[in-house]
Design a protein around this motif. Sequence first.
Motif, PDB file in Angstrom:
ATOM      1  N   UNK A 107       0.870  -1.179   0.000  1.00  0.00           N
ATOM      2  CA  UNK A 107       0.000   0.000   0.000  1.00  0.00           C
ATOM      3  C   UNK A 107       0.903   1.224   0.000  1.00  0.00           C
ATOM      4  N   UNK A 108       0.444   2.272  -0.643  1.00  0.00           N
ATOM      5  CA  UNK A 108       1.199   3.527  -0.721  1.00  0.00           C
ATOM      6  C   UNK A 108       0.350   4.614  -0.092  1.00  0.00           C
ATOM      7  N   UNK A 109       0.927   5.316   0.908  1.00  0.00           N
ATOM      8  CA  UNK A 109       0.179   6.363   1.607  1.00  0.00           C
ATOM      9  C   UNK A 109       0.954   7.672   1.576  1.00  0.00           C
ATOM     10  N   UNK A 110       0.250   8.734   1.204  1.00  0.00           N
ATOM     11  CA  UNK A 110       0.847  10.076   1.249  1.00  0.00           C
ATOM     12  C   UNK A 110       0.962  10.515   2.702  1.00  0.00           C
ATOM     13  N   UNK A 111       2.065  11.158   3.025  1.00  0.00           N
ATOM     14  CA  UNK A 111       2.288  11.692   4.365  1.00  0.00           C
ATOM     15  C   UNK A 111       2.208  13.213   4.332  1.00  0.00           C
ATOM     16  N   UNK A 112       1.990  13.827   5.484  1.00  0.00           N
ATOM     17  CA  UNK A 112       1.825  15.284   5.594  1.00  0.00           C
ATOM     18  C   UNK A 112       3.047  16.049   5.094  1.00  0.00           C
ATOM     19  N   UNK A 113       4.235  15.461   5.239  1.00  0.00           N
ATOM     20  CA  UNK A 113       5.461  16.153   4.816  1.00  0.00           C
ATOM     21  C   UNK A 113       5.751  16.000   3.318  1.00  0.00           C
ATOM     22  N   UNK A 114       4.844  15.363   2.573  1.00  0.00           N
ATOM     23  CA  UNK A 114       5.023  15.181   1.135  1.00  0.00           C
ATOM     24  C   UNK A 114       5.681  13.870   0.754  1.00  0.00           C
ATOM     25  N   UNK A 115       6.132  13.115   1.739  1.00  0.00           N
ATOM     26  CA  UNK A 115       6.731  11.820   1.447  1.00  0.00           C
ATOM     27  C   UNK A 115       5.623  10.789   1.210  1.00  0.00           C
ATOM     28  N   UNK A 116       6.028   9.629   0.717  1.00  0.00           N
ATOM     29  CA  UNK A 116       5.088   8.536   0.490  1.00  0.00           C
ATOM     30  C   UNK A 116       5.585   7.330   1.282  1.00  0.00           C
ATOM     31  N   UNK A 117       4.734   6.814   2.155  1.00  0.00           N
ATOM     32  CA  UNK A 117       5.072   5.615   2.922  1.00  0.00           C
ATOM     33  C   UNK A 117       4.675   4.393   2.113  1.00  0.00           C
ATOM     34  N   UNK A 118       5.582   3.411   2.078  1.00  0.00           N
ATOM     35  CA  UNK A 118       5.308   2.139   1.418  1.00  0.00           C
ATOM     36  C   UNK A 118       5.099   1.118   2.521  1.00  0.00           C
ATOM     37  N   UNK A 119       3.898   0.546   2.566  1.00  0.00           N
ATOM     38  CA  UNK A 119       3.528  -0.363   3.642  1.00  0.00           C
ATOM     39  C   UNK A 119       3.293  -1.775   3.126  1.00  0.00           C
ATOM     40  N   UNK A 120       3.643  -2.756   3.950  1.00  0.00           N
ATOM     41  CA  UNK A 120       3.257  -4.132   3.677  1.00  0.00           C
ATOM     42  C   UNK A 120       1.742  -4.189   3.879  1.00  0.00           C
ATOM     43  N   UNK A 121       0.994  -4.538   2.855  1.00  0.00           N
ATOM     44  CA  UNK A 121      -0.469  -4.495   2.937  1.00  0.00           C
ATOM     45  C   UNK A 121      -1.021  -5.474   3.961  1.00  0.00           C
ATOM     46  N   UNK A 122      -0.334  -6.595   4.172  1.00  0.00           N
ATOM     47  CA  UNK A 122      -0.831  -7.601   5.111  1.00  0.00           C
ATOM     48  C   UNK A 122      -0.617  -7.197   6.562  1.00  0.00           C
ATOM     49  N   UNK A 123       0.551  -6.601   6.853  1.00  0.00           N
ATOM     50  CA  UNK A 123       0.895  -6.300   8.252  1.00  0.00           C
ATOM     51  C   UNK A 123       0.785  -4.813   8.580  1.00  0.00           C
TER      52      UNK A 123
END
Length: 154
Positions: free
Chosen positions: A56-72
């Motif tokens: 999963x890809x989530x936008x962060x407030x500082x403009x970065x993008x967090x890349x998350x393991x979708x399962x965990x």
Amino acid sequence: MATHHHHEQRVPRGALLGAAVLLGLSLALAAQAHSARHSDPSGSVTPAVQVAIDLRFEDRADGSVAVLDAATTREIDVVPSAEGGFVRGVMRGMFRTRKLESIPPSGHFRLVRYVDGALVLEDPHSGRRVDLRSFGATNYDAFARLLTASEEIR
């Protein structure tokens, strides 16, 4: 003395039929050659999966993008706001497809490395697939490192 010009010339029917047959055979052979270049000689369409991860890809407030393991939901990586242009560009395209097809943006994506070295980003919700090899080694590596990072946190 008057000369007569015959402006209407006819091509013999046999010659036209022969040309049509040659054209048809040429097209058939070209299609067969194209198909042979784009298929596995063993007959399988897709090589075996070496490793795959749902992201999963989530936008962060500082403009970065967090890349998350979708399962965990564990954070695998962060793409800083001033970096990661290729990752950002590919993901923009994937999200644009979802928007055009009225698919919610919250679903996961699958990153797959096949045994032949192919690295493919898939959207199981829209069916879109991006073969990352076609963008060169540096861009391939931008996504390949996500697989490495996910293995390190497991």
